[in-house]
Design a protein around this motif. Sequence first.
Motif, PDB file in Angstrom:
ATOM      1  N   LEU A 127      58.044  90.868  66.773  1.00  0.00           N
ATOM      2  CA  LEU A 127      57.933  91.016  65.325  1.00  0.00           C
ATOM      3  C   LEU A 127      59.307  90.823  64.700  1.00  0.00           C
ATOM      4  O   LEU A 127      60.329  91.237  65.260  1.00  0.00           O
ATOM      5  N   SER A 128      59.309  90.198  63.532  1.00  0.00           N
ATOM      6  CA  SER A 128      60.567  89.959  62.831  1.00  0.00           C
ATOM      7  C   SER A 128      60.401  90.363  61.372  1.00  0.00           C
ATOM      8  O   SER A 128      59.464  89.919  60.695  1.00  0.00           O
ATOM      9  N   ASP A 129      61.295  91.218  60.887  1.00  0.00           N
ATOM     10  CA  ASP A 129      61.255  91.648  59.493  1.00  0.00           C
ATOM     11  C   ASP A 129      62.169  90.755  58.662  1.00  0.00           C
ATOM     12  O   ASP A 129      63.361  90.608  58.949  1.00  0.00           O
ATOM     13  N   THR A 130      61.597  90.141  57.629  1.00  0.00           N
ATOM     14  CA  THR A 130      62.340  89.229  56.767  1.00  0.00           C
ATOM     15  C   THR A 130      62.251  89.697  55.319  1.00  0.00           C
ATOM     16  O   THR A 130      61.572  90.675  55.003  1.00  0.00           O
ATOM     17  N   ALA A 131      62.902  88.959  54.445  1.00  0.00           N
ATOM     18  CA  ALA A 131      62.900  89.318  53.022  1.00  0.00           C
ATOM     19  C   ALA A 131      61.513  89.205  52.411  1.00  0.00           C
ATOM     20  O   ALA A 131      61.204  89.864  51.412  1.00  0.00           O
ATOM     21  N   THR A 132      60.655  88.370  53.008  1.00  0.00           N
ATOM     22  CA  THR A 132      59.297  88.175  52.473  1.00  0.00           C
ATOM     23  C   THR A 132      58.253  88.980  53.232  1.00  0.00           C
ATOM     24  O   THR A 132      57.062  88.879  52.933  1.00  0.00           O
ATOM     25  N   GLY A 133      58.668  89.773  54.210  1.00  0.00           N
ATOM     26  CA  GLY A 133      57.710  90.579  54.960  1.00  0.00           C
ATOM     27  C   GLY A 133      57.849  90.398  56.455  1.00  0.00           C
ATOM     28  O   GLY A 133      58.717  89.685  56.942  1.00  0.00           O
ATOM     29  N   ARG A 134      56.986  91.059  57.171  1.00  0.00           N
ATOM     30  CA  ARG A 134      57.027  91.027  58.635  1.00  0.00           C
ATOM     31  C   ARG A 134      56.339  89.770  59.164  1.00  0.00           C
ATOM     32  O   ARG A 134      55.286  89.371  58.667  1.00  0.00           O
ATOM     33  N   GLU A 135      56.940  89.171  60.195  1.00  0.00           N
ATOM     34  CA  GLU A 135      56.390  87.970  60.821  1.00  0.00           C
ATOM     35  C   GLU A 135      56.050  88.246  62.282  1.00  0.00           C
ATOM     36  O   GLU A 135      56.719  89.038  62.958  1.00  0.00           O
ATOM     37  N   LEU A 136      55.021  87.571  62.771  1.00  0.00           N
ATOM     38  CA  LEU A 136      54.621  87.646  64.176  1.00  0.00           C
ATOM     39  C   LEU A 136      55.118  86.407  64.888  1.00  0.00           C
ATOM     40  O   LEU A 136      54.881  85.277  64.431  1.00  0.00           O
ATOM     41  N   HIS A 137      55.803  86.603  66.027  1.00  0.00           N
ATOM     42  CA  HIS A 137      56.355  85.487  66.795  1.00  0.00           C
ATOM     43  C   HIS A 137      55.915  85.584  68.264  1.00  0.00           C
ATOM     44  O   HIS A 137      55.463  86.631  68.730  1.00  0.00           O
ATOM     45  N   ARG A 138      56.106  84.481  68.956  1.00  0.00           N
ATOM     46  CA  ARG A 138      55.817  84.457  70.392  1.00  0.00           C
ATOM     47  C   ARG A 138      56.750  85.410  71.130  1.00  0.00           C
ATOM     48  O   ARG A 138      57.845  85.741  70.649  1.00  0.00           O
ATOM     49  N   THR A 169      46.636  90.722  60.167  1.00  0.00           N
ATOM     50  CA  THR A 169      47.026  90.485  58.777  1.00  0.00           C
ATOM     51  C   THR A 169      48.397  91.097  58.511  1.00  0.00           C
ATOM     52  O   THR A 169      48.954  91.837  59.341  1.00  0.00           O
ATOM     53  N   ALA A 170      48.930  90.816  57.318  1.00  0.00           N
ATOM     54  CA  ALA A 170      50.235  91.365  56.949  1.00  0.00           C
ATOM     55  C   ALA A 170      50.218  92.891  56.980  1.00  0.00           C
ATOM     56  O   ALA A 170      51.166  93.530  57.451  1.00  0.00           O
ATOM     57  N   HIS A 171      49.156  93.498  56.473  1.00  0.00           N
ATOM     58  CA  HIS A 171      49.046  94.961  56.476  1.00  0.00           C
ATOM     59  C   HIS A 171      49.061  95.503  57.899  1.00  0.00           C
ATOM     60  O   HIS A 171      49.722  96.516  58.180  1.00  0.00           O
ATOM     61  N   GLN A 172      48.335  94.867  58.793  1.00  0.00           N
ATOM     62  CA  GLN A 172      48.281  95.338  60.171  1.00  0.00           C
ATOM     63  C   GLN A 172      49.618  95.142  60.876  1.00  0.00           C
ATOM     64  O   GLN A 172      50.080  96.029  61.606  1.00  0.00           O
ATOM     65  N   LEU A 173      50.261  94.010  60.655  1.00  0.00           N
ATOM     66  CA  LEU A 173      51.558  93.746  61.286  1.00  0.00           C
ATOM     67  C   LEU A 173      52.600  94.780  60.859  1.00  0.00           C
ATOM     68  O   LEU A 173      53.489  95.140  61.633  1.00  0.00           O
ATOM     69  N   ALA A 174      52.477  95.274  59.628  1.00  0.00           N
ATOM     70  CA  ALA A 174      53.434  96.265  59.132  1.00  0.00           C
ATOM     71  C   ALA A 174      53.378  97.560  59.915  1.00  0.00           C
ATOM     72  O   ALA A 174      54.316  98.361  59.876  1.00  0.00           O
ATOM     73  N   PRO A 209      52.716  83.049  54.220  1.00  0.00           N
ATOM     74  CA  PRO A 209      53.126  81.782  54.845  1.00  0.00           C
ATOM     75  C   PRO A 209      54.479  81.285  54.357  1.00  0.00           C
ATOM     76  O   PRO A 209      55.237  80.678  55.109  1.00  0.00           O
ATOM     77  N   GLY A 210      54.777  81.525  53.056  1.00  0.00           N
ATOM     78  CA  GLY A 210      56.057  81.053  52.539  1.00  0.00           C
ATOM     79  C   GLY A 210      55.976  79.693  51.880  1.00  0.00           C
ATOM     80  O   GLY A 210      57.008  79.124  51.500  1.00  0.00           O
ATOM     81  N   PHE A 211      54.760  79.140  51.758  1.00  0.00           N
ATOM     82  CA  PHE A 211      54.567  77.858  51.100  1.00  0.00           C
ATOM     83  C   PHE A 211      53.134  77.803  50.575  1.00  0.00           C
ATOM     84  O   PHE A 211      52.318  78.658  50.909  1.00  0.00           O
ATOM     85  N   GLU A 212      52.839  76.803  49.787  1.00  0.00           N
ATOM     86  CA  GLU A 212      51.514  76.661  49.189  1.00  0.00           C
ATOM     87  C   GLU A 212      50.548  76.085  50.214  1.00  0.00           C
ATOM     88  O   GLU A 212      50.672  74.926  50.614  1.00  0.00           O
ATOM     89  N   VAL A 213      49.595  76.910  50.657  1.00  0.00           N
ATOM     90  CA  VAL A 213      48.705  76.480  51.746  1.00  0.00           C
ATOM     91  C   VAL A 213      47.667  75.458  51.297  1.00  0.00           C
ATOM     92  O   VAL A 213      47.024  74.820  52.135  1.00  0.00           O
ATOM     93  N   SER A 214      47.477  75.289  49.987  1.00  0.00           N
ATOM     94  CA  SER A 214      46.515  74.287  49.531  1.00  0.00           C
ATOM     95  C   SER A 214      47.076  72.878  49.660  1.00  0.00           C
ATOM     96  O   SER A 214      46.334  71.894  49.610  1.00  0.00           O
TER      97      SER A 214
END
Length: 390
Positions: free
Chosen positions: A130-141, A157-162, A293-298
């Motif tokens: 897990l990595s904590d960043t300015a935009t929230g927690r991220e899941l990594h290999r 989800t983001a809530h669960q990763l927190a 995600p950090g970008f527009e997924v559409s």
Amino acid sequence: MKVLAAMSGGVDSAVAAARAVEAGHDVVGVHLALSRMPGTIRTGSRGCCTIEDAMDARRAANLLGIPFYVWDLSERFAEDVVDDFIAEYAAGRTPNPCMRCNEKIKFAALLDKAIALGFDAVATGHYATLSDTATGRELHRASAWAKDQSYVLGVLTAHQLAHCYFPLGDTPSKALVRAEAEDRGLQVAQKPDSHDICFIPDGDTRGWLSDHIERRPGEILDEDGEVVGRHDGAHGYTVGQRRGLQLGRPAADGQPRYVLSIRPVSNQVVVGPKEHLAIGTIAGGRYSWAGEPGFEVSEPFDCDVQIRAHADPVPARARLEPILDAERTEQHRVGASHEIVVDIDLERAEPLLGVAPGQTAVLYTGTRVLGQFTIDRALAAQQTTAEVLG
């Protein structure tokens, strides 16, 4: 930090709990009882969640000097995992029950109860970071890709990763975990890993399904629609299967044939040559994002896609698209308004083989898990018609 350590009775979760204690956290151990009639003896590496596993978890907790409880989540497990597994196979799909268990049980039912009881995090023995960043927690290999389990955590989800804690994520190998367990005096140090579906410990998925889904004999067709055999239940087949087809008519070229698709409405199984299993595009719903995600997924974005826990990720381009009513087919999930469409970068990677509806596709950027979706449709890499396989 107040930590609830989920202890399966295996070596990974025992060492994870030990590391949480050693880190100075206030740790409580819990074992999940997921079956009302669990087997009492594990056979080799088959199955899990047995009475023996609960006893192993309790012994580890006692050695660590932490409180230990057994929580009965069997009813929730039956509804969210076992019933879902049966329904998916009955619909001609090939589900991954471990993904559903992580999504609905270990990181939903368990986590919700833990938070309600005042715990800050749930610790497990998964190999991921897990990595904590300015935009929230991220899941990594995990640091060791050979043992990496981020794929099966892609549903978080983001809530669960927190509220997650993975003490083993930076461990280079399983051998080191076993050696550490030995040094700590944990009796599970050399206990075999479980590899099968926990509620089918004998490994006979087809036989188990036959006891839960009504058998409906039907036709096995080739790609031209010619009847080449009969089956005693389409639920007993999966895309990519070669053995056990019992075809009455050999292929004209004498080459083996594989299951290309399952048609639950007409109760037919379609077979063909291996090269027709090559898939260039997958699409599906039931998606979730593992943090922002950090970008527009559409908008189309580059990523890697992985369709099995131990498969290699392949480069791809993905986008989130609305499902137009005029283009809706029986493969689209009922009520879904959007789906993720992923095109494999065939200039840099081989096509995916044996993709089955119901499988989970996990999207990555580098080592980071972006999110996941359940595959509903797959298009052949060398598609010459508009037909959708699956």
